[in-house]
Design a protein around this motif. Structure first.
Motif, short mmCIF file in Angstrom:
data_model
loop_
_atom_site.label_atom_id
_atom_site.label_comp_id
_atom_site.label_asym_id
_atom_site.label_seq_id
_atom_site.Cartn_x
_atom_site.Cartn_y
_atom_site.Cartn_z
N PHE A 281 0.84 -1.32 0.13
CA PHE A 281 0.00 -0.09 0.19
C PHE A 281 0.85 1.17 -0.11
CE2 PHE A 281 -3.82 -2.53 1.33
CZ PHE A 281 -4.83 -1.88 0.47
N LEU A 282 1.93 1.03 0.79
CA LEU A 282 2.81 2.45 0.71
C LEU A 282 3.28 2.83 -0.46
CD1 LEU A 282 4.30 4.49 2.21
CD2 LEU A 282 6.21 2.72 2.79
N ILE A 283 3.79 1.65 -1.27
CA ILE A 283 4.32 1.77 -2.62
C ILE A 283 3.47 2.17 -3.49
CG2 ILE A 283 5.57 0.59 -4.34
CD1 ILE A 283 6.97 -1.14 -2.33
N CYS A 284 2.27 1.58 -3.69
CA CYS A 284 1.45 1.82 -4.70
C CYS A 284 0.67 3.14 -4.46
CB CYS A 284 0.51 0.63 -4.76
SG CYS A 284 0.77 -0.72 -5.42
N LEU A 285 0.49 3.50 -3.17
CA LEU A 285 -0.21 4.87 -3.08
C LEU A 285 0.65 6.30 -3.35
CD1 LEU A 285 -2.26 4.37 0.20
CD2 LEU A 285 -3.09 4.52 -2.19
N THR A 286 2.03 5.65 -2.99
CA THR A 286 2.95 6.79 -3.41
C THR A 286 3.05 7.06 -4.80
OG1 THR A 286 4.41 6.49 -1.26
CG2 THR A 286 5.42 7.60 -2.96
N LEU A 287 3.06 5.58 -5.66
CA LEU A 287 3.36 5.87 -6.90
C LEU A 287 2.04 6.62 -7.62
CD1 LEU A 287 4.99 2.15 -7.78
CD2 LEU A 287 6.24 4.69 -7.83
N MET A 288 0.93 6.09 -7.19
CA MET A 288 -0.45 6.77 -7.74
C MET A 288 -0.20 8.50 -7.63
SD MET A 288 -2.21 4.51 -8.79
CE MET A 288 -0.93 3.45 -9.28
N ALA A 289 0.40 8.97 -6.35
CA ALA A 289 0.38 10.30 -6.32
C ALA A 289 1.72 10.90 -7.26
CB ALA A 289 0.98 10.66 -4.97
#
Length: 498
Positions: free
Chosen positions: A296-304
């Motif tokens: 979740f940390l990686i994916c949400l940061t990549l979405m931002a």
């Protein structure tokens, strides 16, 4: 357990399972003999990504349409209403993302119930309705509704496409086929730029509606993904589906294909661990493990990073960005060149993602965008200060082209590949919905409010913000994100749990 074979030796489960379905193999072999291409996952990905082309056309439509809609009364396509205001234009642009948020949750709600295949098929209908509204529109509210419907279809598509492709693609092709999602969107954007430059306003909608119609007419004949069929306890259909997507025509081919045997065993193992005929229930503990938290940390940061690097904003307002930058080149022609370069960058990404890896592409892409955006911002700031930059009139096109090329090489594509790869299998449907909903929310902020920020702080202020976000993203990927190139889902799980 193994069973004795004709020669007295014990046969592995994979061979026994293949023998148990010999009739289905013969049927599938007859079916496959009619197909001109050897692999079903390639053909299915191409058909599925007709949705991406359709959505990309809707997304890029605003670049040429909004300036046209703001022209004087006698030249406005909305003759009964007249030119639209800047706030109305921002709402027309932003409603795409409002529909995208809703579409994400609609897609997440139905993707496990009706399956990946039919969820994708459902996504085609709002895209058709979008263009029908554009055709009959005589008020800005119609266009807001059209963009909402386009976003609704796009939201469903961005949930189901990463899931479907990751479940039908073999390991060595998974990155390439997953990156086709954004490649198809960029194809649609470039088509929208070309339509805007050479076709009348209303003709664009009639031409654009053809693509989703072709998708609806062809996609329904493909099998459901093997993983979903195993989840719903339909193993015979899951095996037939896996053989179709792996190009398995005969029993001999099935025995010779080692990866097929491993995948078939995983499908049987998945079926055995799931409750009989009961829906999967998620608990809080499914989200608190190290794997889930890291993912979740990686994916949400990549979405931002995907939204606040500026690619999506510049794609939707390309003509306005060129006009405000003071470039000496015609904006309508500049965006066509930029769209081709963007398409080239995404194509290069599909070639490299399974060779160089996800991580290096993201680092190069993010850092390159930070550099290109900083130079572009400096040019715009020089315009504000009153410097004569006539001899540098080519610089905005060069910077814009470099930014969209290097952005589509990684930042615009890899986040969706990573989302499909690193999330735990049990929560992947929910996690994809949540992360894509967040992405659409970020996109709405970008489209709706960054234009207003540009009025207050100038184009150089927005570009500087994008540059800082891109540099921050490059550092995050370097330090936190793992490499998943060439790894199976089981290997990725073991790596994320360490």
């Amino acid at each position: 357990m193994s069973s004795p074979g004709p020669n007295g030796r014990e046969e592995p489960p994979r061979i026994r399972q293949c023998q148990c379905v010999s009739r289905e193999l013969r049927y599938e072999g007859a079916l496959r003999s009619k197909c001109s291409l050897p692999r079903g996952d390639n053909r299915a990905s191409v058909r599925l990504n007709l949705l991406g082309v359709s959505y990309g056309t809707i997304s890029g439509w605003s670049s040429a349409a909004l300036p046209t809609l703001q022209e004087p009364h006698d030249e406005s396509p909305l003759r009964a209403y007249g030119p639209i205001s800047q706030p109305q234009a921002s709402w027309i642009g932003g409603m795409l993302c409002v529909g995208g948020v809703l579409g994400t949750f609609v897609g997440g709600a139905i993707v496990e119930r009706i399956g990946r295949k039919w969820t994708a098929w459902v996504a085609g209908w709002p895209l058709i309705a979008c263009w029908m509204l554009v055709i009959v529109a005589d008020h800005p509210y119609y266009l807001m509704g059209a963009r909402f419907l386009g976003g609704l279809g796009g939201g469903i598509e961005f949930v189901v496409t990463p899931l479907f492709v990751s479940e039908i693609a073999c390991t060595r092709h998974r990155g390439t086929l997953s990156s086709m999602l954004m490649l198809s969107c960029y194809v649609g954007v470039e088509l929208a730029y070309l339509y805007g430059a050479f076709l009348p306003y209303h003709t664009i909608a009639w031409v654009s509606v053809i693509m989703p119609l072709v998708f609806l007419a062809t996609f329904g004949f493909l099998p459901e993904s093997p993983t979903h069929l195993a989840k719903v306890q339909n193993m015979p259909a899951a095996e037939r589906s896996l053989r179709f997507y792996r190009g398995i025509r005969t029993e001999k081919d099935a025995l010779a294909e080692e990866e097929y045997g491993r995948e078939l065993q995983l499908l049987h193992g998945m079926q055995e661990t799931l409750p009989e005929k009961q829906p999967i229930r998620l608990t809080w503990s499914d989200f608190t493990g190290r794997h889930a938290r890291q993912a979740f940390l990686i994916c949400l940061t990549l979405m931002a990073l995907n939204q606040f690097c500026g690619c999506f904003y510049m794609m939707n307002y390309a003509q306005s960005v060129f006009a405000e930058s003071g470039s000496g080149l015609p904006a309508s022609l500049s965006v066509i060149v930029v769209g081709l370069i963007q398409l080239l960058g995404c194509y290069v990404c599909t070639l490299l993602v399974d060779r160089t890896g996800r991580k290096i592409l993201l680092i190069v892409s993010s850092a390159g965008m930070a550099l290109g955006l900083a130079v572009f911002a400096s040019y715009c700031y020089g315009q504000v200060l009153g410097y004569d930059l006539t001899t540098l009139g080519w610089l905005p096109l060069l910077c814009f082209s470099f930014v969209v090329f290097i952005g589509s090489l990684g930042v615009g594509t890899i986040p969706f590949v990573m989302l499909a790869e690193i999330m735990p299998q049990k929560i992947k449907g929910f996690a994809t919905t949540f992360c894509m909903g967040t992405n659409w929310a970020f996109a709405f902020v970008s489209l709706k409010y960054f234009s207003s920020i540009g009025i207050l702080f100038g184009m150089h202020g927005i570009l500087t913000f994008f540059a800082v976000c891109s540099l921050t993203g490059a550092l995050f990927v370097l330090v936190v994100m793992p490499e998943t190139k060439g790894k199976s889902f089981h290997e990725i799980q073991q790596m994320m749990e360490k």
